[in-house]
Design a protein around this motif. Structure first.
Motif, PDB file in Angstrom:
ATOM      1  N   ARG A 190       0.875  -1.084   0.281  1.00  0.00           N
ATOM      2  CA  ARG A 190      -0.039  -0.079  -0.140  1.00  0.00           C
ATOM      3  C   ARG A 190       0.904   1.215   0.219  1.00  0.00           C
ATOM      4  O   ARG A 190       1.869   1.267   0.729  1.00  0.00           O
ATOM      5  CB  ARG A 190      -0.935   0.002   1.100  1.00  0.00           C
ATOM      6  N   ILE A 191       0.449   2.281  -0.546  1.00  0.00           N
ATOM      7  CA  ILE A 191       1.186   3.561  -0.734  1.00  0.00           C
ATOM      8  C   ILE A 191       1.062   4.412   0.368  1.00  0.00           C
ATOM      9  O   ILE A 191       0.006   4.663   0.875  1.00  0.00           O
ATOM     10  CB  ILE A 191       0.939   4.479  -2.058  1.00  0.00           C
ATOM     11  N   ARG A 192       2.253   4.482   1.042  1.00  0.00           N
ATOM     12  CA  ARG A 192       2.301   5.087   2.502  1.00  0.00           C
ATOM     13  C   ARG A 192       3.068   6.362   2.309  1.00  0.00           C
ATOM     14  O   ARG A 192       2.913   7.349   3.134  1.00  0.00           O
ATOM     15  CB  ARG A 192       2.825   4.234   3.452  1.00  0.00           C
ATOM     16  N   SER A 193       4.069   6.480   1.370  1.00  0.00           N
ATOM     17  CA  SER A 193       4.859   7.601   1.133  1.00  0.00           C
ATOM     18  C   SER A 193       4.885   8.140  -0.514  1.00  0.00           C
ATOM     19  O   SER A 193       5.406   7.062  -1.249  1.00  0.00           O
ATOM     20  CB  SER A 193       6.106   7.445   1.762  1.00  0.00           C
ATOM     21  N   ALA A 202      -1.307   9.336   2.567  1.00  0.00           N
ATOM     22  CA  ALA A 202       0.441   9.153   2.302  1.00  0.00           C
ATOM     23  C   ALA A 202       1.145  10.196   2.955  1.00  0.00           C
ATOM     24  O   ALA A 202       0.620  11.383   2.815  1.00  0.00           O
ATOM     25  CB  ALA A 202       0.835   8.926   1.051  1.00  0.00           C
ATOM     26  N   ARG A 203       2.391  10.069   3.221  1.00  0.00           N
ATOM     27  CA  ARG A 203       3.377  11.135   3.678  1.00  0.00           C
ATOM     28  C   ARG A 203       3.904  11.450   2.250  1.00  0.00           C
ATOM     29  O   ARG A 203       4.146  10.896   1.368  1.00  0.00           O
ATOM     30  CB  ARG A 203       4.387  10.665   4.499  1.00  0.00           C
ATOM     31  N   VAL A 204       4.070  12.832   2.022  1.00  0.00           N
ATOM     32  CA  VAL A 204       4.732  13.496   0.891  1.00  0.00           C
ATOM     33  C   VAL A 204       5.908  14.213   1.177  1.00  0.00           C
ATOM     34  O   VAL A 204       6.193  14.880   2.103  1.00  0.00           O
ATOM     35  CB  VAL A 204       3.690  14.535   0.349  1.00  0.00           C
ATOM     36  N   TYR A 205       6.872  13.803   0.407  1.00  0.00           N
ATOM     37  CA  TYR A 205       8.346  14.342   0.195  1.00  0.00           C
ATOM     38  C   TYR A 205       8.605  15.101  -0.860  1.00  0.00           C
ATOM     39  O   TYR A 205       8.415  14.534  -2.158  1.00  0.00           O
ATOM     40  CB  TYR A 205       9.339  13.344   0.494  1.00  0.00           C
ATOM     41  N   LEU A 206       8.701  16.450  -0.802  1.00  0.00           N
ATOM     42  CA  LEU A 206       9.147  17.256  -2.002  1.00  0.00           C
ATOM     43  C   LEU A 206      10.403  17.274  -1.961  1.00  0.00           C
ATOM     44  O   LEU A 206      11.195  17.647  -0.966  1.00  0.00           O
ATOM     45  CB  LEU A 206       8.457  18.888  -1.849  1.00  0.00           C
ATOM     46  N   ALA A 219      10.599   4.641  -0.142  1.00  0.00           N
ATOM     47  CA  ALA A 219       9.167   5.375  -0.534  1.00  0.00           C
ATOM     48  C   ALA A 219       8.495   4.097  -1.301  1.00  0.00           C
ATOM     49  O   ALA A 219       9.029   3.381  -2.126  1.00  0.00           O
ATOM     50  CB  ALA A 219       9.365   6.613  -1.282  1.00  0.00           C
ATOM     51  N   ASP A 220       7.074   4.379  -1.296  1.00  0.00           N
ATOM     52  CA  ASP A 220       6.259   3.372  -2.282  1.00  0.00           C
ATOM     53  C   ASP A 220       6.031   4.053  -3.589  1.00  0.00           C
ATOM     54  O   ASP A 220       5.605   3.362  -4.516  1.00  0.00           O
ATOM     55  CB  ASP A 220       5.036   3.260  -1.630  1.00  0.00           C
ATOM     56  N   LEU A 221       5.789   5.459  -4.100  1.00  0.00           N
ATOM     57  CA  LEU A 221       5.476   6.039  -5.214  1.00  0.00           C
ATOM     58  C   LEU A 221       6.340   7.185  -5.342  1.00  0.00           C
ATOM     59  O   LEU A 221       6.830   7.928  -4.580  1.00  0.00           O
ATOM     60  CB  LEU A 221       3.928   6.529  -5.248  1.00  0.00           C
ATOM     61  N   ILE A 222       6.895   7.475  -6.719  1.00  0.00           N
ATOM     62  CA  ILE A 222       7.541   8.630  -6.975  1.00  0.00           C
ATOM     63  C   ILE A 222       6.843   9.149  -8.394  1.00  0.00           C
ATOM     64  O   ILE A 222       6.851   8.500  -9.284  1.00  0.00           O
ATOM     65  CB  ILE A 222       9.141   8.324  -7.381  1.00  0.00           C
ATOM     66  N   LEU A 257      -3.846  11.382  -4.913  1.00  0.00           N
ATOM     67  CA  LEU A 257      -3.022  10.192  -4.409  1.00  0.00           C
ATOM     68  C   LEU A 257      -2.803  10.209  -2.867  1.00  0.00           C
ATOM     69  O   LEU A 257      -3.026   9.145  -2.201  1.00  0.00           O
ATOM     70  CB  LEU A 257      -1.889  10.058  -5.079  1.00  0.00           C
ATOM     71  N   ALA A 258      -2.189  11.538  -2.260  1.00  0.00           N
ATOM     72  CA  ALA A 258      -2.137  11.398  -0.789  1.00  0.00           C
ATOM     73  C   ALA A 258      -3.465  11.241   0.053  1.00  0.00           C
ATOM     74  O   ALA A 258      -3.322  10.686   1.281  1.00  0.00           O
ATOM     75  CB  ALA A 258      -1.459  12.815  -0.424  1.00  0.00           C
ATOM     76  N   ARG A 259      -4.464  11.918  -0.360  1.00  0.00           N
ATOM     77  CA  ARG A 259      -5.861  11.776   0.334  1.00  0.00           C
ATOM     78  C   ARG A 259      -6.201  10.405   0.087  1.00  0.00           C
ATOM     79  O   ARG A 259      -6.606   9.796   1.063  1.00  0.00           O
ATOM     80  CB  ARG A 259      -6.845  12.884  -0.452  1.00  0.00           C
ATOM     81  N   LYS A 260      -6.209   9.720  -0.865  1.00  0.00           N
ATOM     82  CA  LYS A 260      -6.597   8.409  -1.056  1.00  0.00           C
ATOM     83  C   LYS A 260      -5.988   7.441  -0.208  1.00  0.00           C
ATOM     84  O   LYS A 260      -6.494   6.495   0.450  1.00  0.00           O
ATOM     85  CB  LYS A 260      -6.469   7.978  -2.682  1.00  0.00           C
ATOM     86  N   TYR A 261      -4.645   7.380  -0.066  1.00  0.00           N
ATOM     87  CA  TYR A 261      -3.758   6.768   0.616  1.00  0.00           C
ATOM     88  C   TYR A 261      -3.441   7.055   2.059  1.00  0.00           C
ATOM     89  O   TYR A 261      -2.591   6.398   2.808  1.00  0.00           O
ATOM     90  CB  TYR A 261      -2.596   6.347  -0.114  1.00  0.00           C
TER      91      TYR A 261
END
Length: 287
Positions: A154-157, A186-190, A246-249, A180-184
């Motif tokens: 599952r996407i967490r970050s 998830a933490r977001v890294y800029l 991370a799970d997604l980029i 995407l962040a709302r759905k999962y």
């Protein structure tokens, strides 16, 4: 904000690749949306070592091993497991897989394309001829590439590279991140590339600061910004994604991992990688 997960296209090769891509599509799909399944079949069935599986005398409609029949089975299985989910199947015979995906994506207005892909198949390499970056540029759709390691993940970050240009992150990319962040949750890294600017140079971190403020105003998720170093923003961001597990980029579809070399991020992922790569353009409607 335009919903980006109501019209999803998934190329099908009837392997574990398809299972992964369909699972991700169902996770993302919003109520009232449609999943389009596309299989690009050769003009003739392969016969080497497979003679017992095919009856060349039978019409396609009566051949239970035909792509049409197999795709109908996939469609039935999905709709039986998820009542109310709309699934449309498409079979094209002959032609380039890449070209046919792009053609159908434009025809149905797919906002999202999901590619389930191994690194390099030696046999029946249906999706080896698919290049996510080029597909995103040609269609304007976001193209998500997933591998076997992400099947039960599952996407967490989420890692979001931001160019040091002083310009704001395009609204389309921020919309993707927010949804995407709302759905999962998830933490977001800029992530921005370190830039040793001479004194008096305008603030080149304006883009990441404004993106941070925009995300903070739309999300309750944890949001961080990081400065990294490397030959390119894409490569440095990939290395950062590995570092933080991370799970997604999100990557710019026009970017390359290395200067002067056309290397796609998905080509560098292990077959069992859990990291998902989302190739995006600046605007959904610019192509």
């Amino acid at each position: 904000m335009h919903n980006l997960f109501k019209n999803i296209l998934i190329p099908v090769d009837f392997s574990i690749n398809t299972e992964i891509a369909v699972k991700k599509g169902i996770e993302l799909m919003e109520e009232g949306g449609v999943i389009h399944l596309l299989h690009v079949a050769p003009l003739h069935f392969p016969v080497i070592g497979m003679n017992s599986f095919f009856n060349s005398q039978a019409p396609v409609s009566y051949n239970r091993y035909s792509p049409e029949a197999r795709l109908a089975q996939w469609t039935h299985s999905i709709t039986a497991s998820f009542p109310g989910l709309a699934v449309k199947s498409h079979v094209v015979r002959g032609g380039s897989v890449q070209t046919e995906i792009a053609r159908l994506a434009k025809m149905v207005g797919a906002e999202f394309i999901i590619i389930g892909k191994h690194n390099y198949h030696k046999w029946f390499n249906f999706l080896n001829t698919v290049f996510p970056n080029q597909l995103a540029r040609n269609t304007g759709s976001a193209v998500l590439t997933v591998k076997t390691g992400s099947l039960h993940n599952r996407i967490r970050s989420i890692v979001v590279p931001v160019n040091n240009t002083g310009k704001n992150v395009p609204a389309y990319k921020l919309d993707l991140v927010i949804q995407l962040a709302r759905k999962y949750r998830a933490r977001v890294y800029l992530v921005m590339l370190y830039y040793d600017a001479p004194e008096g140079t305008p603030n080149l971190y304006t883009g990441v600061i404004n993106a941070f403020r925009m995300l903070r105003g739309s999300l309750n998720n944890p949001i961080e910004y990081k400065v990294v170093s490397g030959p390119t923003l894409s490569k440095a961001s990939m290395e950062f994604a590995y570092k933080v597990n991370a799970d997604l980029i999100l990557l710019d579809a026009a970017a390359s991992l290395f200067p002067h070399v056309r290397v796609q991020a998905t080509d560098r992922l292990r077959a069992d990688s859990k990291l998902e790569v989302l190739s995006v353009t600046n605007s959904r409607y610019s192509h």
